[in-house]
Design an enzyme around this catalytic site. Sequence first.
Site, PDB file in Angstrom:
ATOM      1  CE1 TYR A  81      -3.486   2.760   0.772  1.00  0.00           C
ATOM      2  CE2 TYR A  81      -1.946   3.457   2.482  1.00  0.00           C
ATOM      3  CZ  TYR A  81      -3.060   3.694   1.693  1.00  0.00           C
ATOM      4  OH  TYR A  81      -3.742   4.870   1.837  1.00  0.00           O
ATOM      5  CG  LEU A  82       3.110   2.418  -2.817  1.00  0.00           C
ATOM      6  CD1 LEU A  82       3.539   2.572  -4.274  1.00  0.00           C
ATOM      7  CD2 LEU A  82       4.319   2.500  -1.896  1.00  0.00           C
ATOM      8  CG  ASP A 183      -3.360   2.115 -19.337  1.00  0.00           C
ATOM      9  OD1 ASP A 183      -3.790   2.994 -20.111  1.00  0.00           O
ATOM     10  OD2 ASP A 183      -4.092   1.547 -18.500  1.00  0.00           O
TER      11      ASP A 183
END
Length: 276
Positions: A81-82, A183
């Site tokens: 998790y950032l 992307d």
Amino acid sequence: MSRLARHGAALLGAQIWNWQALQGGDIAHTLLLYLNDGRKVVVKNGPDPVAEADMLRSLGRTGAPVPQVLGVDEDALVLQYLPADGTLSSGWLDLGHVLAQAHAGRPPQPDEACYGWPTDYAFGTLPVCNTWSRSWPEFWAQQRIGVHLEHVGIDLARQLEALMRRLPDLLPERPAASLLHGDLWGGNVLVSGGRVSGLIDPCCYYGHAEVDLATAGIFDRPAPTFYAAHGPLEAGYEVRFAIYRLWTALVHLRLFGPTYMPLVAHYLDATGANGG
């Protein structure tokens, strides 16, 4: 409890006390898991979690910030998790530096067929073909434009075929084969404290670095500092940007329907396909 949440926790040998859905979800489901040991992690599914993990590791090896892969199998990918408490409006300068770092990545055999990726990928059910090529215009014609011909109307297909024939005159034959995010748009860039905390949801392959610079401006308005930080743009970039953005527009047209036809037409016009 979500089956995906349970599976993600199982990949870590952990227990969940809570979870919540994260933004997005058009192509993959993404959840934030709160584990009993106090950790927060992200779990997502998608067309090919193992391939996505390999792409994140490839980007990470350049020094670009990406979430650490904590666990993966064919059904799910568990990621570090950032923090993402900022907005891209404050992070354009750093994103330019981050992309320059990522684009320094080179294919494993740069003297061979160097445009492409070891495996194909997908956006949901839409294949992304990455067959290696020695020619950049040939790669873009076959793997990014030609693959759509059988899936769009006859008038659009004819315009795309005409553009494909012109690509050798519009794109460089042998640009440096850079590691691309593939992307790159605002939703795939995490920002905290004015810095890029992580690039996510890659669709990596090796190609012309301008692809990422172009797609960054499809749904956002990059600050001039973004391009300056990456390096000076070469003459004629406007037409090349339109060609590279056209692929993203075609992907959206096939995934989400005719509301994206005006975007496709806009970028076709910008390539000069209709005499513009």
